[in-house]
Scaffold this motif. Structure first.
Motif, PDB file in Angstrom:
ATOM      1  N   ARG A   1     -46.049  15.638  51.580  1.00  0.00           N
ATOM      2  CA  ARG A   1     -45.391  15.701  52.878  1.00  0.00           C
ATOM      3  C   ARG A   1     -44.298  16.769  52.851  1.00  0.00           C
ATOM      4  O   ARG A   1     -43.504  16.833  51.914  1.00  0.00           O
ATOM      5  CB  ARG A   1     -44.777  14.329  53.160  1.00  0.00           C
ATOM      6  CG  ARG A   1     -44.280  14.152  54.541  1.00  0.00           C
ATOM      7  CD  ARG A   1     -43.833  12.717  54.714  1.00  0.00           C
ATOM      8  NE  ARG A   1     -43.479  12.468  56.090  1.00  0.00           N
ATOM      9  CZ  ARG A   1     -42.795  11.432  56.486  1.00  0.00           C
ATOM     10  NH1 ARG A   1     -42.382  10.531  55.611  1.00  0.00           N
ATOM     11  NH2 ARG A   1     -42.518  11.275  57.751  1.00  0.00           N
TER      12      ARG A   1
ATOM     13  N   TYR B   1     -40.120  21.209  58.055  1.00  0.00           N
ATOM     14  CA  TYR B   1     -40.641  20.819  59.359  1.00  0.00           C
ATOM     15  C   TYR B   1     -39.887  21.560  60.466  1.00  0.00           C
ATOM     16  O   TYR B   1     -40.492  22.157  61.367  1.00  0.00           O
ATOM     17  CB  TYR B   1     -40.485  19.302  59.502  1.00  0.00           C
ATOM     18  CG  TYR B   1     -40.780  18.696  60.840  1.00  0.00           C
ATOM     19  CD1 TYR B   1     -42.016  18.834  61.447  1.00  0.00           C
ATOM     20  CD2 TYR B   1     -39.810  17.944  61.495  1.00  0.00           C
ATOM     21  CE1 TYR B   1     -42.281  18.235  62.673  1.00  0.00           C
ATOM     22  CE2 TYR B   1     -40.062  17.336  62.714  1.00  0.00           C
ATOM     23  CZ  TYR B   1     -41.302  17.492  63.298  1.00  0.00           C
ATOM     24  OH  TYR B   1     -41.568  16.893  64.508  1.00  0.00           O
TER      25      TYR B   1
ATOM     26  N   TYR C   1     -42.322  27.214  53.960  1.00  0.00           N
ATOM     27  CA  TYR C   1     -42.646  26.237  54.988  1.00  0.00           C
ATOM     28  C   TYR C   1     -43.965  26.641  55.627  1.00  0.00           C
ATOM     29  O   TYR C   1     -44.362  27.806  55.558  1.00  0.00           O
ATOM     30  CB  TYR C   1     -41.519  26.128  56.031  1.00  0.00           C
ATOM     31  CG  TYR C   1     -41.239  27.415  56.782  1.00  0.00           C
ATOM     32  CD1 TYR C   1     -41.857  27.709  57.988  1.00  0.00           C
ATOM     33  CD2 TYR C   1     -40.321  28.347  56.292  1.00  0.00           C
ATOM     34  CE1 TYR C   1     -41.611  28.886  58.670  1.00  0.00           C
ATOM     35  CE2 TYR C   1     -40.054  29.519  56.963  1.00  0.00           C
ATOM     36  CZ  TYR C   1     -40.704  29.778  58.158  1.00  0.00           C
ATOM     37  OH  TYR C   1     -40.444  30.950  58.830  1.00  0.00           O
TER      38      TYR C   1
END
Length: 148
Positions: free
Chosen positions: A11, A17, A145
């Motif tokens: 995750r 994010y 990312y």
């Protein structure tokens, strides 16, 4: 075929994010020279909003407006300023921006009580690192990312 559940090791982090959201927002920028996006998350890591650099809402640039970067720069609204128009002071914990905030945007983020700031590209003409240190704001470059 059933997809296996994602483990916490796979995750992405909250800063990753937020940076991915900022990157997606940057794709909306009309500026042909620099596309900057930003994302704001609240204290529960929920998305408050996304924004990008561009002209004031409703302004249609005349022909030739984008040709001279120096002439049009003073009319551009930075992604961070556009983002701050979406929330009130104390509602947002962190922001992510594809480029390090300029000095003026960093001052604005301080005024809104932002506690964490993540950025992608370094902007060398900014006093943002010094301002973050003075005010005790977590200030970190994130380059790993999704979409980055």
């Amino acid at each position: 075929m059933d997809k296996q559940p994602t483990t916490s090791a796979e995750r992405i982090s909250i800063p990753q994010y937020a940076m991915a959201l900022a990157h997606i927002a940057s794709l909306r920028s009309e500026d042909p020279f620099r596309k900057v996006g930003a994302a704001a998350l609240d204290f529960d890591n929920r998305v408050v909003g996304t924004a990008y650099n561009g002209l004031a809402p409703g302004f249609d640039a005349p022909v030739g407006f984008w040709d001279n970067r120096d002439d049009r720069q003073k009319f551009m609204l930075h992604a961070e300023v556009n983002l701050c128009s979406l929330f009130k002071r104390g509602e947002v914990k962190l922001i992510a921006s594809t480029t390090m905030p300029c000095t003026a945007c960093m001052q604005t983020l301080c005024a809104y009580g932002i506690q964490e700031i993540y950025y992608g590209e370094v902007y060398h003409e900014s006093a943002a690192p010094e301002i973050a240190e003075t005010y005790g704001i977590k200030f970190e470059q994130i380059t790993d990312y999704p979409l980055g």
